[in-house]
Scaffold this active site. Sequence first.
Site, PDB file in Angstrom:
ATOM      1  N   ASN A 172     -12.411  -1.172  -1.129  1.00 52.36           N
ATOM      2  CA  ASN A 172     -11.719  -1.772   0.017  1.00 52.36           C
ATOM      3  C   ASN A 172     -12.382  -1.293   1.298  1.00 52.36           C
ATOM      4  O   ASN A 172     -12.668  -0.100   1.439  1.00 52.36           O
ATOM      5  CB  ASN A 172     -10.247  -1.328   0.031  1.00 52.36           C
ATOM      6  CG  ASN A 172      -9.562  -1.648   1.353  1.00 52.36           C
ATOM      7  OD1 ASN A 172      -9.244  -2.791   1.638  1.00 52.36           O
ATOM      8  ND2 ASN A 172      -9.361  -0.618   2.179  1.00 52.36           N
ATOM      9  N   GLU A 173     -12.626  -2.199   2.208  1.00 54.51           N
ATOM     10  CA  GLU A 173     -13.230  -1.856   3.506  1.00 54.51           C
ATOM     11  C   GLU A 173     -14.330  -0.808   3.298  1.00 54.51           C
ATOM     12  O   GLU A 173     -14.313   0.270   3.908  1.00 54.51           O
ATOM     13  CB  GLU A 173     -12.165  -1.406   4.510  1.00 54.51           C
ATOM     14  CG  GLU A 173     -11.188  -2.527   4.825  1.00 54.51           C
ATOM     15  CD  GLU A 173     -10.343  -2.335   6.080  1.00 54.51           C
ATOM     16  OE1 GLU A 173     -10.313  -1.229   6.644  1.00 54.51           O
ATOM     17  OE2 GLU A 173      -9.700  -3.316   6.494  1.00 54.51           O
ATOM     18  N   TYR A 192      -7.063  -8.999  11.480  1.00 55.60           N
ATOM     19  CA  TYR A 192      -5.752  -8.646  12.022  1.00 55.60           C
ATOM     20  C   TYR A 192      -5.569  -9.254  13.411  1.00 55.60           C
ATOM     21  O   TYR A 192      -6.527  -9.353  14.191  1.00 55.60           O
ATOM     22  CB  TYR A 192      -5.593  -7.125  12.113  1.00 55.60           C
ATOM     23  CG  TYR A 192      -5.262  -6.507  10.769  1.00 55.60           C
ATOM     24  CD1 TYR A 192      -3.963  -6.557  10.269  1.00 55.60           C
ATOM     25  CD2 TYR A 192      -6.239  -5.899   9.992  1.00 55.60           C
ATOM     26  CE1 TYR A 192      -3.642  -6.009   9.027  1.00 55.60           C
ATOM     27  CE2 TYR A 192      -5.932  -5.348   8.754  1.00 55.60           C
ATOM     28  CZ  TYR A 192      -4.627  -5.403   8.275  1.00 55.60           C
ATOM     29  OH  TYR A 192      -4.305  -4.868   7.045  1.00 55.60           O
ATOM     30  N   GLU A 245      -6.335  -9.195   3.659  1.00 51.53           N
ATOM     31  CA  GLU A 245      -5.479  -8.476   4.628  1.00 51.53           C
ATOM     32  C   GLU A 245      -5.450  -9.292   5.907  1.00 51.53           C
ATOM     33  O   GLU A 245      -6.516  -9.605   6.466  1.00 51.53           O
ATOM     34  CB  GLU A 245      -6.030  -7.076   4.930  1.00 51.53           C
ATOM     35  CG  GLU A 245      -5.788  -6.084   3.822  1.00 51.53           C
ATOM     36  CD  GLU A 245      -6.184  -4.650   4.201  1.00 51.53           C
ATOM     37  OE1 GLU A 245      -6.097  -4.285   5.387  1.00 51.53           O
ATOM     38  OE2 GLU A 245      -6.587  -3.912   3.274  1.00 51.53           O
ATOM     39  N   GLU A 270       0.837  -1.197   0.000  1.00 50.54           N
ATOM     40  CA  GLU A 270       0.000   0.000   0.000  1.00 50.54           C
ATOM     41  C   GLU A 270       0.876   1.252   0.000  1.00 50.54           C
ATOM     42  O   GLU A 270       2.006   1.241   0.502  1.00 50.54           O
ATOM     43  CB  GLU A 270      -0.901  -0.015   1.250  1.00 50.54           C
ATOM     44  CG  GLU A 270      -1.815   1.203   1.340  1.00 50.54           C
ATOM     45  CD  GLU A 270      -2.936   1.047   2.375  1.00 50.54           C
ATOM     46  OE1 GLU A 270      -2.893   0.097   3.168  1.00 50.54           O
ATOM     47  OE2 GLU A 270      -3.847   1.895   2.361  1.00 50.54           O
ATOM     48  N   GLN A 273       2.111  -5.988   5.645  1.00 54.35           N
ATOM     49  CA  GLN A 273       2.291  -5.678   4.253  1.00 54.35           C
ATOM     50  C   GLN A 273       3.711  -6.081   3.843  1.00 54.35           C
ATOM     51  O   GLN A 273       4.507  -6.457   4.692  1.00 54.35           O
ATOM     52  CB  GLN A 273       2.053  -4.192   4.013  1.00 54.35           C
ATOM     53  CG  GLN A 273       0.621  -3.769   4.370  1.00 54.35           C
ATOM     54  CD  GLN A 273       0.245  -2.381   3.823  1.00 54.35           C
ATOM     55  OE1 GLN A 273       0.978  -1.764   3.061  1.00 54.35           O
ATOM     56  NE2 GLN A 273      -0.922  -1.898   4.227  1.00 54.35           N
TER      57      GLN A 273
HETATM   58  O1  AHR Z   1      -3.099  -2.474   6.235  1.00 58.53           O
HETATM   59  C1  AHR Z   1      -3.397  -1.242   6.791  1.00 58.53           C
HETATM   60  C2  AHR Z   1      -4.863  -0.865   6.659  1.00 58.53           C
HETATM   61  O2  AHR Z   1      -5.641  -1.762   7.380  1.00 58.53           O
HETATM   62  C3  AHR Z   1      -5.446  -0.925   5.272  1.00 58.53           C
HETATM   63  O3  AHR Z   1      -5.193   0.223   4.543  1.00 58.53           O
HETATM   64  C4  AHR Z   1      -6.905  -1.055   5.546  1.00 58.53           C
HETATM   65  O4  AHR Z   1      -7.590  -1.715   4.506  1.00 58.53           O
HETATM   66  C5  AHR Z   1      -6.958  -1.789   6.869  1.00 58.53           C
HETATM   67  O5  AHR Z   1      -7.808  -1.175   7.762  1.00 58.53           O
END
Ligand code: AHR
Length: 515
Positions: free
Chosen positions: A194-195, A261, A317, A48, A366
Amino acid sequence: MKRIILTVLAAAILAMTASAQMKVEAAIDFSPENENIIPKEIYGQFAEHLGSCIYGGLWVGPDSEIPNIDGYRRDVLQALKDLKVPVMRWPGGCFADEYHWRDGIGPREDRPRMVNSNWGGTVEDNSFGTHEFLNLCEMIGCEPYISGNVGSGTVEELAKWVEYMTAADGPMAKLRAENGRKEPWKVKFLGVGNESWGCGGNMVPEYYSYLYNRYQTYCRDYSGNKLYKIASGASDYDYNWTEVLMKNIGSRMHGVSLHYYTVKGWNGSKGSATAFNEEEYYNTLGKAVEVEPVIQKHIAIMDRYDPDGKVDLLLDEWGTWFDVEPGTNPGHLYQQNSMRDAMVAALSLNIFHKYTERLKMANIAQIANVLQSMVLTRGEDMVLTPTYHVFRMYNVHQDAVHLPVAYDSERFTDSNGRQCPYVDITASRNAEGTVNITLTNVSLDRTAEIVVNLEEKGKAQICGEILTSENIQDHNDFGSPDKVRPAEFKSFKVKDGKLVVNMPAKSIVSLSIRK
Ligand code: AHR
């Protein structure tokens, strides 16, 4: 006196139990009924425009003194080639929904600037754009995954981007040729937003799904290119999002994404990436393996709407999210990466291998200098992280047949009540017939003896590699780039048709069994 003796005795028993070797019997199913392939895309990456992921991490520009090939860092390029990166998602993340692709084409000096308002307010000069990204994918041999702007972009803008990248003829192809690229690129994966429930537009799923249907209509297949369209999916436990998308979009999408996450919580401190205690360590692993029931529940919803499995689930992600390193921009998400991250990577990949009937891609967040990254760079230096080493050790599983493993390991319960096995195992067989087994012992203080059945007695050629370190907090840094690195592993033997592996505490072992 009696009480003292009893207390000492109890303490001694406790200490013995804590240090006692664990014994695990594992049975690999060498001829599974369903031969599920582990798609190489499970080992996907995410890049990103965030902090120094792109600028400084992948790209330094052709005029840089840092050794580069056409602007791409030489050291990082090599590291990524060695990793066999199968797919890379770009340009975001949250950035994707503010990105206007036309700003990133043409002569670099003429490209407009913008403020990267999601990530630290950094000024983006757009010197890394469509050509730079797609050429990078060609150089390292990976599939590009373009994340399109739905939040602040128009249908026309996204449609024309697809045409610009993939059409052999027409006005967009002409513009592309004027910018130095005659042949269209092949672009398979296209994310539509995205999101979208958050930074991608704060939408409700009903609204997003209708918008998805509209945007995707105009993203065409040009000149033999076949798009694989991905709807912006749920955040971890938001099952309703998946439900509504499955209902309203159905087979107009090839895949729906999911983000998960390993994070302590979104408010307050997320904890340090390197200074953590035993409890925090096990809690992190507990949160990491909680991805399994989350995946199961999203799949169960998908199964109801799509029993034939036409729509894929893509975890585009995932990874650890800790506090940024002291003194760095809080919006740049720069964090160190320790043996704990290596454990999270191994346990997560083991889980992903089990769900590949539906789960077809996963992209760790990432690739460089952001969150659970593969490499860290500073000026002309680069270090490979423990997570990089796990991805390199595990790349033998890419496109191999998953071999289910039955085993019963002792488990720990973290302070949130989540359970996780101390010893975890995954296995696969590649096209040449080589069986690769990867074993993880997450215990901080107990060794493990693992006995694995072998297909047939004798003769196999086995070689092994281990990733371990004295302390679970150990990590690679610019003064000490090789503190954590894989080494040859020989603590195994074959006895009576069984493979007996002796694993130290906090270690990840890979064994390659060649006939
Ligand atoms: O990976 C960092 C961020 O986490 C990304 O930009 C977003 O899609 C997520 O909230």
